[in-house]
Motif scaffolding. Structure first.
Motif, PDB file in Angstrom:
ATOM      1  N   THR A 298       0.781  -1.281  -0.043  1.00 22.47           N
ATOM      2  CA  THR A 298       0.028  -0.158   0.020  1.00 22.47           C
ATOM      3  C   THR A 298       0.713   1.348   0.002  1.00 22.47           C
ATOM      4  O   THR A 298       0.142   2.371   0.224  1.00 22.47           O
ATOM      5  CB  THR A 298      -0.875   0.282   1.220  1.00 22.47           C
ATOM      6  OG1 THR A 298      -0.169  -0.214   2.378  1.00 22.47           O
ATOM      7  CG2 THR A 298      -1.833  -1.240   1.028  1.00 22.47           C
ATOM      8  N   HIS A 299       2.153   1.068  -0.214  1.00 25.58           N
ATOM      9  CA  HIS A 299       2.982   2.406  -0.075  1.00 25.58           C
ATOM     10  C   HIS A 299       3.891   2.253  -1.365  1.00 25.58           C
ATOM     11  O   HIS A 299       4.724   1.165  -1.621  1.00 25.58           O
ATOM     12  CB  HIS A 299       3.841   2.635   1.336  1.00 25.58           C
ATOM     13  CG  HIS A 299       3.021   2.725   2.198  1.00 25.58           C
ATOM     14  ND1 HIS A 299       2.208   1.700   3.038  1.00 25.58           N
ATOM     15  CD2 HIS A 299       2.383   3.808   3.034  1.00 25.58           C
ATOM     16  CE1 HIS A 299       1.449   2.284   3.936  1.00 25.58           C
ATOM     17  NE2 HIS A 299       1.622   3.528   3.955  1.00 25.58           N
TER      18      HIS A 299
ATOM     19  N   GLU B 234      -0.054   6.283  -1.502  1.00 27.62           N
ATOM     20  CA  GLU B 234      -0.545   5.111  -0.754  1.00 27.62           C
ATOM     21  C   GLU B 234      -1.720   4.843  -1.437  1.00 27.62           C
ATOM     22  O   GLU B 234      -2.575   5.445  -2.112  1.00 27.62           O
ATOM     23  CB  GLU B 234      -0.971   5.976   0.727  1.00 27.62           C
ATOM     24  CG  GLU B 234       0.175   6.212   1.575  1.00 27.62           C
ATOM     25  CD  GLU B 234      -0.305   6.776   3.206  1.00 27.62           C
ATOM     26  OE1 GLU B 234      -1.319   6.389   3.165  1.00 27.62           O
ATOM     27  OE2 GLU B 234       0.356   7.420   3.593  1.00 27.62           O
TER      28      GLU B 234
ATOM     29  N   TRP C  76      -4.204   4.671  -6.055  1.00 28.46           N
ATOM     30  CA  TRP C  76      -3.114   5.340  -5.543  1.00 28.46           C
ATOM     31  C   TRP C  76      -3.331   6.642  -5.687  1.00 28.46           C
ATOM     32  O   TRP C  76      -3.327   7.379  -6.656  1.00 28.46           O
ATOM     33  CB  TRP C  76      -1.854   4.527  -6.635  1.00 28.46           C
ATOM     34  CG  TRP C  76      -1.409   3.381  -6.471  1.00 28.46           C
ATOM     35  CD1 TRP C  76      -1.700   2.321  -7.207  1.00 28.46           C
ATOM     36  CD2 TRP C  76      -0.548   3.054  -5.463  1.00 28.46           C
ATOM     37  NE1 TRP C  76      -1.164   1.315  -6.723  1.00 28.46           N
ATOM     38  CE2 TRP C  76      -0.291   1.591  -5.539  1.00 28.46           C
ATOM     39  CE3 TRP C  76       0.165   3.575  -4.078  1.00 28.46           C
ATOM     40  CZ2 TRP C  76       0.315   0.821  -4.717  1.00 28.46           C
ATOM     41  CZ3 TRP C  76       0.786   2.646  -3.447  1.00 28.46           C
ATOM     42  CH2 TRP C  76       0.746   1.436  -3.650  1.00 28.46           C
TER      43      TRP C  76
END
Length: 228
Positions: A163-164, A204, A211
């Motif tokens: 997620t990053h 994120e 995104w």
């Protein structure tokens, strides 16, 4: 007043590097590529006087339009060239698509003077959103919009986890200018190293699988980006 100051104020935005921001984005801190400057005379309206203020907007390229995202509409006299070629890595390419959309959404909101534009709100979050919205408001408060072309290139993507992601790229504003909304008069300036910014951004992945840009740290006057 010279147009050089106009250009420096109309920039995409440069955050002062802080320890916390740099620590989060350090994984993406790399050099940029190279592309020669083009003369200011290449800007539409720079030589022939004020461009028409009635030009109809044009929709963004479908390749930069994520499914379900608000449509980005740019003015006909503004080109946003995002040169982030596909890498073949599915995860990185998904991040690149999100960043491409975010940059186009920002430029559309910047040109419209609307920090509440749906596409901008969709693509920008965290610390990045209020900062960029403030830049949009500053230009709008001067009664200006933007014209010409802005180019984004030399991307490096680091997918840190599910997620990053960290995303580094260059920005070239040597062909972009502010324009008076009321008169349509373009405020040209001589291209310089200040037109080149190296960006480190953090993205994120939202709960909806989008995104979004949450951090943005820029170094204006990048020699590496100017020489790319």
């Amino acid at each position: 007043m010279t147009s050089t100051s106009n250009r420096s104020n109309f920039a995409f935005g440069t955050l002062v590097r802080s320890g916390a921001a740099v620590a989060l984005l350090a994984a993406a801190a790399v050099g940029c590529g190279s592309s020669p400057k083009s003369p200011a005379s290449d800007i539409s309206g720079a030589q022939s006087g004020a461009p028409s203020t009635s030009a109809s907007p044009s929709p963004s390229a479908s390749a930069a339009q994520p499914a379900g995202a608000p449509v980005v509409t740019l003015p006909a006299d503004l080109t946003v060239d995002v040169a982030f070629p596909a890498s073949g890595d599915q995860a990185k390419d998904a991040v690149a698509q999100g960043m491409t959309y975010a940059l186009r959404a920002y430029n559309a909101a910047f040109a419209a003077g609307d920090g509440q534009a749906p596409a901008f709100q969709y693509a920008w979050d965290g610390m990045a959103r209020p900062y960029m919205a403030n830049i949009i408001q500053q230009l709008a408060s001067r009664g200006q919009t933007i014209t010409g072309a802005t180019r984004y290139y030399a991307p490096t993507i680091t997918v840190q986890d599910a997620t990053h992601a960290a995303f580094t790229y260059c920005e070239d504003q040597s062909k972009g200018y502010p324009k008076d909304r009321a008169t349509g008069k373009v405020l040209p300036s001589t291209p310089s190293i200040k037109d080149y910014t190296e960006w480190n951004t953090g993205l994120e992945l939202s709960a909806k699988g989008v995104w979004r840009v949450t951090q943005a740290v820029g170094e204006k006057g990048s020699q590496r980006c100017q020489n790319a």
